[in-house]
Motif scaffolding. Structure first.
Motif, mmCIF file in Angstrom:
data_model
loop_
_atom_site.group_PDB
_atom_site.id
_atom_site.type_symbol
_atom_site.label_atom_id
_atom_site.label_comp_id
_atom_site.label_asym_id
_atom_site.label_seq_id
_atom_site.Cartn_x
_atom_site.Cartn_y
_atom_site.Cartn_z
ATOM 1 N N ASP A 220 -15.936 -24.899 -54.998
ATOM 2 C CA ASP A 220 -17.444 -24.393 -54.361
ATOM 3 C C ASP A 220 -17.251 -22.348 -54.024
ATOM 4 O O ASP A 220 -18.206 -21.914 -54.719
ATOM 5 N N ARG A 222 -15.172 -20.327 -56.306
ATOM 6 C CA ARG A 222 -15.817 -20.607 -57.983
ATOM 7 C C ARG A 222 -16.995 -20.192 -57.718
ATOM 8 O O ARG A 222 -17.668 -19.579 -58.968
ATOM 9 N N LEU A 223 -18.332 -21.238 -57.540
ATOM 10 C CA LEU A 223 -19.547 -20.490 -57.550
ATOM 11 C C LEU A 223 -20.188 -20.354 -56.726
ATOM 12 O O LEU A 223 -21.453 -20.296 -56.597
ATOM 13 N N ARG A 225 -20.207 -20.907 -53.236
ATOM 14 C CA ARG A 225 -20.718 -22.273 -52.063
ATOM 15 C C ARG A 225 -19.715 -22.032 -51.239
ATOM 16 O O ARG A 225 -19.074 -22.251 -51.244
#
Length: 371
Positions: A220, A222-223, A225
């Motif tokens: 998450d 890395r994205l 989120r």
């Protein structure tokens, strides 16, 4: 009755549990005296001369030298002798382990240390509270030493692989902040019974489940989120994972979508609580001019001033409000009302924006319509 302890001696203060406890005790106003296993007898005596409470946390866990377990037991006997000599009948809190029943040198040494301290209690020279702790995790734990949680966090925070031999292996976990808070509460009690005590909550889980939770945090991140953290275990694991990040990961950039009106940046998304963003607008710039059927937004002006206009697309009812950073106000968009926001000042307008759902380009629920 024991008066509230103010002077506290801590052995093993350089270890994972000790470091966390010392900071917590100092925050609570205690005078903390630190004892390390290499201390001389004179240093031990000086630290115990005024101590009302002694936390004995020093112990060999994964020694490099074969005789470290024996040295650990000898240190406990020396500590017990000085406690008796000081004559203060302190509360002695001993961090034992559930692994005490495991055959081998660790279990034998831990049992011997327990017995040395309980002899003080039987002679009326101390009140001894022993804690056979489960696997304790949290910030400052050493990877490849204190627990698999520390190792997983260290590796995942650096995009390194993690090794799982048996995902179904059971884990009993205790968060370090829960342990230190419990111990500080223990010192606030008027009396403490000798014997075995427990701190909690203890989370019963598995190696595979913990690895899955921590891997999701890394993915998450890395994205951009933030996943669900409904349980105390998940929140505690998240804090532990973030504490394991290298300094190079303390910051990360955002993507700015810029046009003549200003810029728009998505800050982060969540799985269950929508999306957080920030946007800017120059003087006189109008943003918006659309409506939503289900999406709800909350705006907060953090710099400048803004005028929000609304029109009910069905009844043509209208509403207008002016807000500024000087008087923090949440302005909420309402489904079925087209709306826009105008920078009504001479400075750059900066707004924080929360939406109850993350933006989906395939289902944007955003329809242009003039106010």
């Amino acid at each position: 009755m024991r008066s509230e302890a103010r002077v506290v001696a801590v052995t093993g203060a350089g270890g994972f549990i000790g470091r966390n406890l010392v900071w917590r005790l100092r925050e609570a106003g205690y005078d903390v005296r630190i004892l390390m296993r290499g201390c001389t007898q004179a240093e031990i005596a000086a630290a115990l001369a005024h101590a009302d409470t002694v936390f004995h946390l020093a112990a060999a866990i994964r020694p490099r030298e074969p005789d470290e377990f024996d040295r650990s037991v000898r240190f406990t006997h020396a500590l017990a002798a000085e406690i008796a000599k000081a004559g203060r009948c302190p509360l002695v809190v001993y961090s034992s382990s559930r692994r005490i029943t495991t055959p081998g040198a660790f279990g034998s040494a831990t049992k011997a240390s327990e017995e040395a301290l309980f002899q003080l209690d039987r002679r009326g020279e101390a009140v001894v509270a022993a804690y056979r702790l489960p696997n304790v995790f949290g910030k400052w734990a050493r990877p490849n030493y204190n627990s698999c949680v520390a190792t997983f966090c260290h590796n995942l925070a650096r995009d390194l692989p993690i090794r799982i031999d048996d995902p179904n292996a059971r884990l009993s976990l205790l968060y370090i902040d829960d342990l230190t808070e419990h111990w500080c509460g223990l010192l606030r009690r008027p009396t403490v019974e000798s014997g075995f005590h427990e701190a909690g909550p203890v989370h019963e889980t598995s190696v595979g489940e913990v690895a899955s939770i921590l891997s999701a945090f890394a993915g998450d991140r890395r994205l951009g989120r933030i996943g669900d953290m409904e349980s105390h275990l998940e929140r505690s694991l998240y804090a532990t994972f973030v504490a394991a990040l290298p300094e190079s990961a303390f910051t990360y950039g955002l993507t700015a979508h810029t046009d003549p009106r200003g810029n728009f940046m998505e800050v982060f998304r969540t799985q269950a609580a929508g999306q957080f963003s920030v946007f800017t607008s120059g003087p006189g710039v109008i943003r918006g001019g659309h409506y939503h059927h289900s999406k709800v937004e909350k705006f907060l002006v953090v710099h400048g001033q803004a005028r929000f206009r609304f029109r009910n697309i069905s009844s043509d009812e209208r509403f207008e409000v002016k807000v500024s950073a000087g008087e923090p106000t949440i302005v909420e968009t309402i489904p079925g009302w087209t709306h826009d926001v105008t920078n009504g000042g001479e400075d750059m307008l900066v707004c924080l924006l929360w939406a109850n759902e993350a933006f989906d380009p395939l289902r944007p629920d955003t329809y242009p319509c003039p106010v």
